[in-house]
Design an enzyme around this catalytic site. Structure first.
Site, PDB file in Angstrom:
ATOM      1  N   HIS A 265      -6.376  19.806 -56.749  1.00 20.97           N
ATOM      2  CA  HIS A 265      -6.967  18.500 -57.032  1.00 20.97           C
ATOM      3  C   HIS A 265      -5.884  17.499 -57.476  1.00 20.97           C
ATOM      4  CE1 HIS A 265     -10.303  15.876 -58.544  1.00 20.97           C
ATOM      5  NE2 HIS A 265      -9.330  15.440 -59.320  1.00 20.97           N
ATOM      6  N   GLU A 266      -5.135  17.877 -58.497  1.00 22.74           N
ATOM      7  CA  GLU A 266      -4.137  16.940 -59.023  1.00 22.74           C
ATOM      8  C   GLU A 266      -3.042  16.680 -57.995  1.00 22.74           C
ATOM      9  OE1 GLU A 266      -4.980  15.257 -61.512  1.00 22.74           O
ATOM     10  OE2 GLU A 266      -6.623  16.562 -62.167  1.00 22.74           O
ATOM     11  N   HIS A 269      -4.016  13.826 -55.863  1.00 24.18           N
ATOM     12  CA  HIS A 269      -3.675  12.545 -56.496  1.00 24.18           C
ATOM     13  C   HIS A 269      -2.172  12.282 -56.355  1.00 24.18           C
ATOM     14  CE1 HIS A 269      -7.473  11.584 -58.428  1.00 24.18           C
ATOM     15  NE2 HIS A 269      -7.530  12.743 -59.061  1.00 24.18           N
ATOM     16  N   GLU A 295      -9.625   9.431 -56.073  1.00 18.97           N
ATOM     17  CA  GLU A 295     -10.413  10.658 -56.179  1.00 18.97           C
ATOM     18  C   GLU A 295     -10.767  11.206 -54.799  1.00 18.97           C
ATOM     19  OE1 GLU A 295     -10.548  12.084 -58.943  1.00 18.97           O
ATOM     20  OE2 GLU A 295     -12.144  13.576 -58.809  1.00 18.97           O
TER      21      GLU A 295
END
Ligand code: ZN
Length: 500
Positions: A265-266, A269, A295
């Site tokens: 997830h990170e 980003h 997101e």
């Protein structure tokens, strides 16, 4: 580039560099800073923020902007320079609405609020956090009044994170999504083909998990020459430029998917930030355009890629190399385990079906707290009642209920809906990507993620923050935001897993 544009750009670059230094102070606070430094760190951040705000709203800043605007009249409105001037104007108008002392006080309370939250969460006591939360909401309400709004106080807050999106837009998105999410969750609960998550529950030592996450994140395409990964209480990604992107993750010794998927997830980003074009570096147009689009990148990598069957075929043998105790399962078993749908207390660990209901709860509570409908002392009770209503489960402690998220402690109010918008955008982007690359998932099986990354680079990252969120969605997918893609994605995927 005209002299006036160059001067405006140079002036704001100096302030942007200072802002990037503040973001490193925040990163340090959440990773390595000794707890005793909390007060001095709050002061450092407040002083820097006040200084930057004063400079960005100074007479000189205004003069440079007005001169640049005169030149920009003859530019193509979609050129970098025209957008640079237009965005600077937007920010200037917003910032001049806030007095510098107010900005300093807000950032001081945000930094202090974080420490109070960490302590309250550790002690599992919302009562300890309540006065701080009330102070932060008071300041937030004041901020909305300074900004001004037409329809609802919430729109003023949303606009900071997702320019152009209103309170009504968010209400509409949730009313479209909620019936599908609830119906799907019920159908899954009644399914005769349940998912076994036991393979990913057990004892997984942390250094080995760390090695695994680093290997996977590197393979996706995150550039460790221009970034790093550390640990934090609440995973986040902070960037001090496209060349210095900091990911954080957190490890759970007993639950394998937490750190692995938080890292995916990170990294999503982080790769967005790293993909910001070099020509916009140091300007107001660098980085991601909005939290929702940000997101969409993290959720696309975490879920559309990372929780796909074909990704499991690639990643499972690597996971098994690190944790031989998984020898009794296979890629399909791993795929099913990481896609188990089950109402749970913690948002960041929620499955894709129930996730947006966690966001709906926060959105409603924020609105009620802002408009005075809900008293601060009643937050735990109201939280638990909504959890029971939407997800059928009731938290037994504040830490697994209303104290779980870092956002409110840092004054990030109006932020949560961008998570749901990001989910919707991720599915719409993936649909557009698959139109161009119908066999993209076959590449995942061999660990080849370059085609996904290059499509995102070209269609999303290469714009930096030059275009507004709705413009990026339209450019990349050919149509405005449409929740149909996300609903279809969930129904197809979970219909298959749960044999519905
Ligand atoms: Zn995120």
């Amino acid at each position: 580039m005209s002299d006036n544009i160059q001067q405006l750009r140079d002036y704001s670059t100096r302030l942007i560099r200072m802002g990037e230094s503040v973001s490193l102070l925040f990163w340090d606070q959440q990773t390595y800073m000794p707890t005793g430094a909390a007060n001095v760190r709050a002061e450092q951040i407040a002083v820097m923020s006040e200084f930057i705000h004063k400079q960005r709203t100074s007479d000189e800043a205004h003069k440079l902007l007005v001169n640049a605007e005169a030149d920009a009249k003859s530019f193509d409105p979609d050129s970098d320079d025209a957008r640079l001037v237009a965005q600077t104007r937007r920010h200037y108008d917003l910032m001049t609405k806030l007095p510098s002392e107010f900005v300093a006080e807000l950032s001081r309370q945000q930094a202090l609020g974080h420490e109070v939250w960490v302590q309250a969460r550790k002690e599992n006591s919302f009562a300890k956090f309540a006065p701080t939360l009330e102070r932060i909401f008071d300041l937030t309400r004041q901020k909305s009044e300074y900004y001004g709004y037409k329809d609802h106080i919430y729109t003023a807050l949303l606009d900071e994170y997702e320019t152009g999106t209103t309170y009504t837009d968010v209400v509409n998105v949730f009313s479209e999504m909620k019936p599908y999410a609830v119906a799907l969750a019920h159908a899954i609960a009644a399914s005769t083909n349940p998912v076994d998550s036991s393979p990913i529950i057990g004892e997984f030592d942390i250094p080995t998990q760390r090695a695994l996450t680093l290997k996977v994140v590197k393979q996706l395409g995150f550039d460790f020459n221009r970034g790093r990964q550390d640990e934090a209480a609440h995973p986040f990604c902070s960037n001090a430029s496209r060349d210095d992107v900091r990911l954080t993750t957190r490890f759970d010794r007993t639950y394998l998917q937490q750190a692995l998927y938080a890292s995916l997830h990170e990294a999503g980003h982080g790769m967005y930030e790293q993909g910001s074009p070099e020509r916009l570096e140091g300007t107001i147009l660098a980085g991601g355009t909005s939290l929702g689009v940000h997101e969409s990148q993290s959720r696309l990598w975490e879920n559309l890629v990372g929780r796909s069957r074909s990704f499991s075929k690639w990643v499972f043998p690597i996971v098994k190399d690190h944790f031989p105790q998984l020898k009794n399962t296979d890629a399909e078993g791993f795929y099913r385990a990481v896609n188990k749908v089950e109402p749970s207390f913690i948002r960041v660990e929620a499955d894709e079906v129930t996730y947006n209901l966690h966001i709906l709860l926060r959105f409603e509570m924020e609105c009620e707290l802002l408009t005075g409908k809900l008293a601060f002392k009643d937050v735990p009770e109201a939280w638990n009642a909504k959890m029971t209503e939407y997800l059928g489960i009731t938290p037994s402690t504040d830490s697994e209920g209303c104290l779980q998220d870092v956002h409110w402690s840092e004054g990030l109010i109006g932020y949560f809906p961008t998570y749901t918008l990001g989910n919707l955008i991720s599915a719409q982007l993936f649909h557009a990507l698959r139109r161009e690359h119908p066999n993209i998932e076959a590449d995942f099986e061999t660990g080849d993620f370059a085609p996904v990354l290059s499509w995102l680079r070209e269609n999303v990252h290469s714009h930096g923050a030059k275009f507004l969120p709705h413009e990026v969605v339209l450019k990349a997918t050919g149509e405005p935001l449409n929740s149909k893609y996300y609903v279809d994605y969930l129904n197809t995927k979970f219909g298959d897993i749960y044999a519905l």
